[in-house]
Design an enzyme around this catalytic site. Structure first.
Site, PDB file in Angstrom:
ATOM      1  N   SER A  17       0.780  -1.285   0.020  1.00  0.00           N
ATOM      2  CA  SER A  17      -0.006   0.052   0.160  1.00  0.00           C
ATOM      3  C   SER A  17       0.720   1.284   0.074  1.00  0.00           C
ATOM      4  O   SER A  17       1.945   1.215   0.994  1.00  0.00           O
ATOM      5  CB  SER A  17      -0.831  -0.013   1.312  1.00  0.00           C
ATOM      6  OG  SER A  17      -1.388  -1.219   1.644  1.00  0.00           O
ATOM      7  N   ASP A  52       8.499   2.392  -4.332  1.00  0.00           N
ATOM      8  CA  ASP A  52       7.916   2.444  -5.495  1.00  0.00           C
ATOM      9  C   ASP A  52       6.513   3.085  -5.498  1.00  0.00           C
ATOM     10  O   ASP A  52       6.026   3.623  -6.329  1.00  0.00           O
ATOM     11  CB  ASP A  52       8.104   1.462  -6.378  1.00  0.00           C
ATOM     12  CG  ASP A  52       9.691   1.370  -7.080  1.00  0.00           C
ATOM     13  OD1 ASP A  52      10.380   2.434  -6.807  1.00  0.00           O
ATOM     14  OD2 ASP A  52       9.887   0.349  -7.717  1.00  0.00           O
ATOM     15  N   ARG A  84       8.051  -1.423   3.591  1.00  0.00           N
ATOM     16  CA  ARG A  84       9.099  -1.392   2.952  1.00  0.00           C
ATOM     17  C   ARG A  84       9.851  -0.099   2.654  1.00  0.00           C
ATOM     18  O   ARG A  84       9.379   0.900   2.605  1.00  0.00           O
ATOM     19  CB  ARG A  84       8.665  -1.705   1.361  1.00  0.00           C
ATOM     20  CG  ARG A  84       9.838  -1.666   0.332  1.00  0.00           C
ATOM     21  CD  ARG A  84       9.764  -2.221  -1.015  1.00  0.00           C
ATOM     22  NE  ARG A  84       8.772  -1.830  -1.993  1.00  0.00           N
ATOM     23  CZ  ARG A  84       8.789  -2.022  -3.203  1.00  0.00           C
ATOM     24  NH1 ARG A  84       9.631  -2.756  -3.845  1.00  0.00           N
ATOM     25  NH2 ARG A  84       7.829  -1.293  -4.112  1.00  0.00           N
ATOM     26  N   ASP A 388       3.519 -44.137  -0.503  1.00  0.00           N
ATOM     27  CA  ASP A 388       4.398 -44.594   0.502  1.00  0.00           C
ATOM     28  C   ASP A 388       4.715 -43.409   1.018  1.00  0.00           C
ATOM     29  O   ASP A 388       4.026 -42.368   0.958  1.00  0.00           O
ATOM     30  CB  ASP A 388       5.592 -45.324  -0.386  1.00  0.00           C
ATOM     31  CG  ASP A 388       6.225 -44.526  -1.369  1.00  0.00           C
ATOM     32  OD1 ASP A 388       6.072 -43.171  -1.232  1.00  0.00           O
ATOM     33  OD2 ASP A 388       7.246 -44.894  -2.091  1.00  0.00           O
TER      34      ASP A 388
END
Lengths: 433, 433, 433
Positions: A17, A52, A84, A388
């Site tokens: 966001s 960004d 971030r 198995d």
């Protein structure tokens, strides 16, 4: 399997966001809205994105918004929170800015850090660049009296150098001079990676980068991290997003970036086993899911046709027609069909195998039967599969993921129980323990 | 993006010529002919090949021919000149011969070295083998009073060891004991690589080696080098050569070996944006370029058909027909079509985005509209694409390549202006600066 | 090519047998049966499997059975014998158990070790884990007075860590502190690898893991080892097993695991050139082998049709029909066809090239001609291929493999001579020497 060192061993969704939007009354509007997400719309990892997604001029305000919104709403948020920061392997200025933002955001007196699990560092380069970021985490922890290594570090792989660095991680972790054990998510960033690799396609579409995704998944496996794929830009193309996730899952990359709550729902759901099983048919090279109608699995396309004849059947695939006996037809159809088990089927098989193991048997056959209808003609088939210990262990992956989700995301219990039924959920939480 | 340290940041073409041909009056005939190439027929990097293209018995004469031809014609040659020497990771004798040839060729009194940009070293092994070659370059430079590191070194990747070495380059470059910063091209050599890997195919065709090409492109990206693909043997198969280049470009490998001037033209052209845009249609799994007729993009095949009906349209794909409203049809066709932008389109979009950014907007929608005709039925569609900083940066790759070409290859100006028109060329040289 | 240090430079087949089966009169029954295999049913490497194929509770008995059966029948067994021990990167207890079993089995007084070429170590991790296993081999050798390095070590690659370790092998081998030159086979184990990577597919089918197989082949090439693919579980799917082997061979991975003597026959045969050549046709995207009928190569499907017309021919591919002259048709068909050479063809071409080289010619054209029949219409085509030293060297791979097989497997001479004829076998043993 290499031990995962963090609370979440699986991460399905990585949702970003913007931290500050210009021209709004409340620049933190998008953050507040995302912080309110719950249930299947809420991601496993929420990333307030001060890189960004946020204009460079708004990033100082973005850092303040992160503090404000997380200190208020973070306690209630059902996923983990990993903002971030800005970072660039080629820019000391950007790296220092990212460090300052981390230092500000994690000041314990401001009340946000207790809800923050770590930070995401984009644009990392070689392993020495990862160590610079790790060192800043360590300093931040010391400055604020946090435990060393308590803040997780996730990185965006968006350069060839960073891709190579993932091969060095295991050797570098655990050295006394770093705290790289804090590494959590390895996230591909294909847009900038494409730029860094100087790749181009005629239409401007992103390359699929299968080798990068393999190497990221392998890096995560070898270093006890979690692999996450990058953003899927075409938000309207739900089918394409799903195909990408299926492809990623076959690589062991079980998480993906989400750009909208709609994509979060898709990505939270995709790695979970389906509610109902289904049959797939290889129709002359194209894989088709058969329609289940009153217990019959029907194919109505015209790439394949089947007709009863005197001696048996005529099966036509594309332009080639063949006469087959019933047994030959069954053999042929076994090769052309496959079964996608439901959660219920998987739990059944695992329980059955656990019981067999308890009784001293190492391998058992599981049978799946169906009536197929191709054109108007019906035929019964039965598919055996040997189970198995290895089959059992491999089947455990989606169950382990489900258990991790169920334990960590109480806000999704209701939707999960609606999807599978409470009985199946309960049994799924018991197998393999 | 990792900084490239050489004059050419992009290399489209790597063209080899035998240095000495037996049984000709003039054994240097092929060299003289290649040295005379100009314009789109002249490669970015010309490689007088004193290794595989020249018989072992002719290689001493080949080294002499290199000196003779380059001292005479090198000043006028429009591309860079990088002769290939003999070398082998497993043969000290071959390595010493390569060293001696380099020493001879670069004697400043002979007048060739001033036109030689570097040498190509084939058959390298692990990184220590690369260092042996680099050391010989350094000695050659000292012996002849050249600047240390002034001769570029390019290598042919034709062994598993060399493929692995590309992962170590970044760590080794910059150490005081070597001059590996001289590395320029990383060139795949699939024929010998196939032999080294002991791979085989039923028809004897070369494997496609997608992982090798990825790793070479990544190695180049991480170490500031330029990636080049190996030779495409089937000279008559122009379509196949183009497809290989398109595939390479999606990996960031923008250069390729050329065996003939005809291949040089193809390879010089392939990474440049097209003169005119075009529409692609996914026709039941096969990608078809639509024919542009009087402003209408037409599909005339029979994998897809479209007919107007009372309620809307019937769209048939392969054997499956569906009734759709006009809006549903448009939505469907948006998913099936894509647009390949021309140079003009790319420059337009970049200029538009630059203006928007100047005006403070971070993302804008670019619209591409077209009238499609499938069978006889026409329908208008409009494709939107969001452009943000990342889209802009990614679109920059073909433009940067074009700018690099235009700056370094005045001999191609005329052909480039004929292709695009002088106005588009001028604008392309301005964007992104 | 990197030198291979072991007796077998090529290994086609890796066949595992349980060492002790519970509930049988003779728990070593499966071992005894496997030890009796001869000819094409006998593998190049036989692996008495004291790990996954044998129940944990039976493994001490399994180790005893290995000694008993190999001391009795090992001298006569035509392949190499490499028992698989228990091992796990995450379990010191398992590693110690594996060490103890090795120590027991190799006691020279027990008469088995003289027939044992080495051991297979599963579940290895990073390179340090490989060194731990190597150290146990060294201790075992010293304890029993065997030459250091005389026991080969093969590993199963079934974790991301082990995949990465293959990139370090070359650097680690040859250090005075280890004997890693003992490494022989690098064997992929996709079932446990899939679990370790946490990968999943909708149907539970194993992912194809192309990158892993590339990296294993490359690791083997760089370190002088031999690459072997993992088990193919669907024993009835012979066609699928063959396709996997063809795919592997294009990666340089020439060996594969076999679970049954039937699979051994397939895998021993697959990398050998065919007895007779054949033509392939690209029929609208599907590769079809043409039926050879009285010297004519016939296509009878309906994806492609050909009819003679007044002016020439009409060729229809899928839905697209085109009018072509005879020359255009030949050109088109050259692009659509390819030839799979027989052993005889390969030997012919190599002899012809050797003669040309002797006569001083570096490249010659080899021509392959055929009459094609598509629908009812016939046309002659001729395919040229240039052979130079590189083509010759690449063609050498299947011949080298054949020579390695013929020298090491006298028990297969009869079947090989039946397949190819004694004359072809004799010539194949002479070329390239």
């Amino acid at each position: 399997m290499t031990e995962r060192r963090h609370d979440r061993e699986f991460v399905r969704t990585f949702f970003t966001s913007p931290t500050a939007v210009e021209g709004e009354d409340d620049s933190a509007k998008m953050l507040r809205r995302a912080a309110g997400l719950r249930g299947m719309q809420a991601p496993d990892v929420w990333v307030p994105d001060n890189e960004d997604a946020t204009a460079p001029s708004m990033r100082d305000e973005g850092a303040e918004n992160i503090v404000e919104v997380i200190s208020e709403q973070g306690a209630e948020f059902p996923g983990e929170i990993h903002p971030r920061m800005v970072w660039h392997r080629d820019s000391p200025e950007t790296r220092y800015q990212g460090f300052q933002h981390m230092l500000d955001i994690t000041d314990p007196e401001r009340g946000a850090v207790e809800h923050i699990h770590g930070f995401v560092i984009p644009e990392v380069g070689g392993i020495d660049d990862w160590k610079k970021a790790d060192e800043f985490f360590t300093i931040v922890e010391h400055e604020h009296g946090l435990d060393e290594g308590s803040l997780a570090m996730s990185v965006i792989i968006e350069s060839g150098e960073a891709e190579l660095a993932m091969g060095d991680l295991r050797d570098e972790m655990g050295k006394p001079t770093n705290n790289l054990e804090r590494l959590f998510l390895l996230v591909d960033g294909e847009v900038d990676y494409t730029k860094d690799m100087r790749a181009m396609t005629p239409t401007g579409e992103l390359p699929a980068w299968p080798e990068l995704r393999h190497n990221t998944s392998r890096g995560a496996s070898a270093a006890g991290c979690v692999a996450v794929d990058g953003p899927y830009d075409d938000i309207r193309d739900v089918e394409g997003y799903r195909e990408r996730m299926t492809d990623n899952q076959a690589k062991g990359m079980l998480g993906i970036w989400s750009l909208t709550p709609g994509q979060v729902v898709e990505a939270n759901t995709s790695p979970l086993p389906p509610k109902t099983g289904s049959w797939l048919l290889d129709a002359d090279g194209e894989e088709v899911e058969l329609a289940s109608e009153d217990g019959v699995e029907a194919y109505d396309g015209d790439r394949l046709s089947l007709e009863a004849t005197d001696g048996g059947y005529e099966l036509r695939v594309g332009g080639d027609a063949r006469e087959l006996t019933a047994d030959e037809l069954r053999e042929e159809l076994l090769g052309l069909t496959s079964y996608v088990p439901s959660m219920d089927d998987i739990v059944d098989s695992m329980e059955e195998f656990e019981a067999a193991k308890e009784a001293g048997r190492g391998a058992i056959a599981m049978t799946q039967s169906a009536t197929l209808r191709i054109g108007g003609t019906e035929i019964d088939i039965e598919k055996d599969r040997m189970w198995d210990e290895a089959t059992y262990q491999a089947a455990m992956t989606p169950i382990s993921l489900f258990q991790d989700v169920y334990e960590n995301r109480p806000d999704q219990h209701e939707e999960l129980e609606e999807r599978y039924g409470a009985g199946v959920v309960e049994r799924a939480m018991e197998v393999g323990l």
